[in-house]
Write an enzyme that holds these catalytic residues in place. Structure first.
Site, PDB file in Angstrom:
ATOM      1  N   HIS A  67      -3.602  -2.838  -2.469  1.00  0.00           N
ATOM      2  CA  HIS A  67      -4.333  -1.622  -2.853  1.00  0.00           C
ATOM      3  C   HIS A  67      -4.154  -1.289  -4.331  1.00  0.00           C
ATOM      4  O   HIS A  67      -4.932  -0.538  -4.891  1.00  0.00           O
ATOM      5  CB  HIS A  67      -4.012  -0.433  -1.923  1.00  0.00           C
ATOM      6  CG  HIS A  67      -2.707   0.257  -2.130  1.00  0.00           C
ATOM      7  ND1 HIS A  67      -1.578  -0.031  -1.391  1.00  0.00           N
ATOM      8  CD2 HIS A  67      -2.336   1.255  -2.961  1.00  0.00           C
ATOM      9  CE1 HIS A  67      -0.586   0.751  -1.762  1.00  0.00           C
ATOM     10  NE2 HIS A  67      -1.021   1.545  -2.718  1.00  0.00           N
ATOM     11  N   ASP A  78      -0.294  -5.924   2.600  1.00  0.00           N
ATOM     12  CA  ASP A  78      -0.761  -5.184   1.427  1.00  0.00           C
ATOM     13  C   ASP A  78      -0.185  -5.782   0.134  1.00  0.00           C
ATOM     14  O   ASP A  78       0.681  -5.181  -0.501  1.00  0.00           O
ATOM     15  CB  ASP A  78      -0.354  -3.705   1.589  1.00  0.00           C
ATOM     16  CG  ASP A  78      -1.082  -2.810   0.612  1.00  0.00           C
ATOM     17  OD1 ASP A  78      -1.661  -3.326  -0.357  1.00  0.00           O
ATOM     18  OD2 ASP A  78      -1.062  -1.579   0.816  1.00  0.00           O
ATOM     19  N   SER A  81       4.092   2.257  -4.859  1.00  0.00           N
ATOM     20  CA  SER A  81       3.252   1.198  -4.305  1.00  0.00           C
ATOM     21  C   SER A  81       3.503  -0.077  -5.083  1.00  0.00           C
ATOM     22  O   SER A  81       3.406  -0.084  -6.311  1.00  0.00           O
ATOM     23  CB  SER A  81       1.778   1.561  -4.467  1.00  0.00           C
ATOM     24  OG  SER A  81       1.461   2.598  -3.610  1.00  0.00           O
TER      25      SER A  81
END
Ligand code: GLU
Length: 728
Positions: free
Chosen positions: A80, A216, A651
């Site tokens: 992402h 991810d 992230s």
């Protein structure tokens, strides 16, 4: 008796592993980390004398984290985080979103103009220098001016004659200042990304959710000039040789093992007073949730059936839906944790500590009351700002396009027509318009406007709404979304690509004249001006005053409470630590600490399209073609949970074991944990990581890109007698 013993044990265990905190790498809670199973020294984690783990961590694109996993500049980050880059390289012919992208050699890697990664070279406490000349009697404005001037001098002092950049950052609302010295690389190429069906597996259904099975991750590579320095994209650039890259623990982690997450958490608000929390829970979050729910209903419906729309809106949809779901979870979590009542209790306790100390009472006696009072006084203007941000930056896109065009035209006003700089701006106008229209759908945007405009009006207090009576055709129906949208979207020249490009390239003068009469251009300018003239100043004043008090409040909390105190996240490098563990988030519900590939097949079998999987992954599963990437049960671990305190910005952060080896890749939190930006509940809050072995399995077995795994340093900890700490 037995029950009391068990209860006591549970309490002790949870406080023993209460792992709240995002620690500055120069100020670690080292004893506690080592007591919890870490074998690393402070110098292994952060050093300026030799290479350390920090040299393998980068701030990726400003909003994420990445880590070096080979000595050839290979970076691992989240899917992402690389998503908008993958999307930008995608088209109907090369649909990398659906098929994934893998460079089979370095020549196939794709450049990403504008993408930067930042290494932190040094973090230096410069509080004394920055506060030189600030007195207790200085006003907040005077204080800020002195700090700004001193900071410039400090930065210059340290980076003069180097290629480094420097930034002074405030911590604890300005109780401390640290100079961050950075090295920024700008030639960053896309190396690999799985298909969305792996990288976003679970889609919105699973976002912020456990059990999780999302791969991810994406891979990029840093290129430097031949002498190893940052350089813009050039053919002669070479793969960057980092000071350190993370070795990979092929045994992964077991439940209860120490873990730490090293990265750049964005913002947390852990030290707020209860009225601030009330504002977030009862005013700001509900408004933002409502606006985004409406936008998403429109975008999702449009994306579902038309492939071209799916590609155009993929990144935009994610940008809106991510925080939407987070805020819903945040409110639920704060509510069930009774956050406001807990904050009040904390304040009462602190107040009595202040009152018991005659040296503190005069300066701090009324502080908590004042903070709460000031918070309420600021609610309306804070909400007005939040509404503006939500509507203008996440609502109808045409408003942002319009202000972007306006900015370029304003720059051209100061230049001679036809001059080199002028022509450059004409080119920028063309580029900006082309990239905007590439992903724009007028009818979606109009519906979003229609749906959000009434919320903009009804949520704002009268003092802060915009007066649009000067716009022809909407003056009488300003609060009716349908009429306003119909007028704006039927008569603006900003909506038609060919027409607009023609205007740019025939006469800028005429274009400006037309824009002056254009309803969307007018509205965009009015909204922006309303914000700058009517909201921004008052908001800034309220925030400055509030921050001034928060400085005293965090200072006194640090002084009077015994727990080690950590400053709120501010996009600087931090270390969080805890262990691999699940939780019991709600009544009757237990989260096991890890998931496996079997779960992907189970979810796929439900038929929900968010759980579509590529055929090849199904075959690898049915053939048990797992290679060397299995866990000790012979299964492929996919994701695991940990009690590391993380936030947005984490992230892509590495999850590192007690020996400094990479075991996972942080990418999310469970839904019940999203409250942790405001209040951390050690029993509930868990971060979600992809197991590094799943990443390698996908690269090698799924994508046949084993040459990338060959670049990495793989360690079989159980086979080496004693795990070595290999950092230095
Ligand atoms: N998945 C999160 C996000 O996209 C990032 C990590 C977190 O906030 O825990 O914002």
């Amino acid at each position: 008796m037995k029950n009391r013993f068990v209860a006591l044990l549970v309490l002790l265990t949870s406080s023993l592993f209460a792992s709240e905190g995002m620690w500055i790498p120069t100020l670690l809670n080292l004893d506690d980390m080592q007591a919890k199973g870490m074998s690393l020294s402070a110098e292994d984690i952060y050093s300026i004398n030799h290479s350390s783990i920090k040299d393998a961590i980068v701030h990726f694109g400003g909003g994420c984290t990445g880590e070096l996993i080979s000595d050839q500049g290979l970076i691992l980050t989240n899917y992402h985080c690389g998503y908008s880059r993958v999307q930008a390289h995608s088209s109907l012919e090369n649909d990398y979103l659906t098929d994934g992208f893998w460079a089979m050699n370095k020549d196939e890697e794709l450049s990403n103009p504008g993408l930067k990664v930042t290494f932190i070279k040094q973090i230096i406490d410069v509080t004394d220098k920055v506060l030189e000349g600030v007195f207790p009697t200085s006003t907040e404005e005077e204080r800020n001016a002195i700090i700004q001037a001193n900071s410039l001098l400090v930065v210059n002092d340290y980076i003069e004659n180097t290629h480094y950049k420097g930034e002074v950052k405030a911590f604890n609302y300005g109780n401390e200042y640290h100079l961050i010295i950075k090295e920024i690389f700008t030639d960053i190429r896309l190396v690999g990304a799985p298909p969305s069906a792996i990288g976003k597996f679970g889609g919105d259904t699973d976002n912020w959710v456990w059990p999780r099975h999302t791969g991810d991750f994406s891979l990029f590579r840093i290129y430097s000039s031949p002498d190893g320095k940052p350089a813009d994209f050039a053919a002669e650039n070479i793969p960057f040789i980092p000071l350190h890259h993370l070795p990979i623990n092929m045994d992964g982690v077991n439940e209860g093992d120490f873990t730490m997450v090293y990265g750049f958490p964005g913002s947390t608000y852990e030290h707020l007073v209860h009225k601030d929390v009330e504002y977030i829970m009862n005013q700001s979050n509900p408004m933002r949730i409502k606006m985004r729910r409406n936008s998403l209903a429109i975008i999702d419906a449009a994306m579902i059936n038309v492939d071209a729309t799916r590609i155009k809106y993929a990144a935009k949809q994610s940008r809106i839906s991510n925080a939407y779901k987070k805020w819903i979870g945040q409110n639920l979590g704060l509510d069930s944790f009774e956050a406001i009542a807990k904050k009040k209790e904390f304040e009462t306790d602190l107040q009595s500590k202040i009152e018991n100390d005659t040296t503190l009472i005069e300066q701090y006696g009324s502080l908590i009351n004042e903070l709460n009072k000031m918070s309420i006084e600021g609610w309306d203007v804070h909400l007005a700002r939040d509404i503006f941000v939500e509507f203008y930056y996440y609502g109808p896109e045409i408003l942002r396009f319009s202000i972007g065009i306006d900015n370029l035209l304003a720059q051209m006003d100061t230049l001679e027509e036809g001059s080199e700089h002028y022509q450059l701006l004409v080119e920028k106008l063309n580029n900006k318009s082309n990239s905007f229209f590439k992903n724009y759908d007028k009818s979606i945007d109009e519906k979003i406007f229609e749906s959000l405009w009434p919320i903009y009006y009804s949520e704002n207090s009268n003092d802060y709404t915009v007066d649009i009576s000067s716009i022809k055709g909407v003056s009488k129906s300003w609060n009716d979304g349908t009429t306003v949208a119909a007028t704006l979207y039927s008569s603006s020249i900003l909506l038609n690509k060919e027409g607009f490009l023609k205007e740019i390239n025939s006469s800028i003068k005429k274009l400006k004249k037309k824009l002056d009469k254009d309803p969307i251009y007018q509205l965009s300018k009015l909204l922006y001006a309303n914000y700058t003239d009517n909201i921004k100043g008052e908001y800034a004043m309220s925030k400055t005053r509030m921050d001034g008090l928060m400085r005293h409040y965090t200072f006194i909390q640090k002084e009077l409470n015994n727990d080690p105190f950590w400053p709120d996240a501010n996009s600087t490098l931090r270390v969080s630590y805890g262990k691999a563990e699940g939780s019991t988030p709600r009544d009757g519900m237990t989260y096991k600490y890890a998931t496996t590939l079997d779960g992907i097949i189970q979810k796929n079998n439900t038929g929900n399209t968010d759980f579509t999987i590529p055929d090849k992954l199904r075959t690898l599963h049915s053939d048990k073609n797992y290679g060397k990437y299995t866990n000790e049960d012979g299964k492929i671990s996919v994701c695991f949970l940990g009690s590391n305190h993380t936030s947005g910005g984490n992230s892509g952060s590495p999850a590192i074991d007690g020996n400094g080896y990479l075991v996972g890749l942080n990418f999310d939190r469970t839904w019940e944990s999203t409250m942790s930006d405001i209040m951390y509940n050690p029993d509930i809050c868990r971060n979600i990581m992809v197991d590094i072995r799943y990443v390698l399995f996908i690269i090698d077995k799924y994508a046949d890109a084993g040459h990338l795994v060959d670049e990495m340093t793989l360690i079989n900890v159980s086979e080496s007698k004693e795990a070595e700490v290999i950092v230095l």
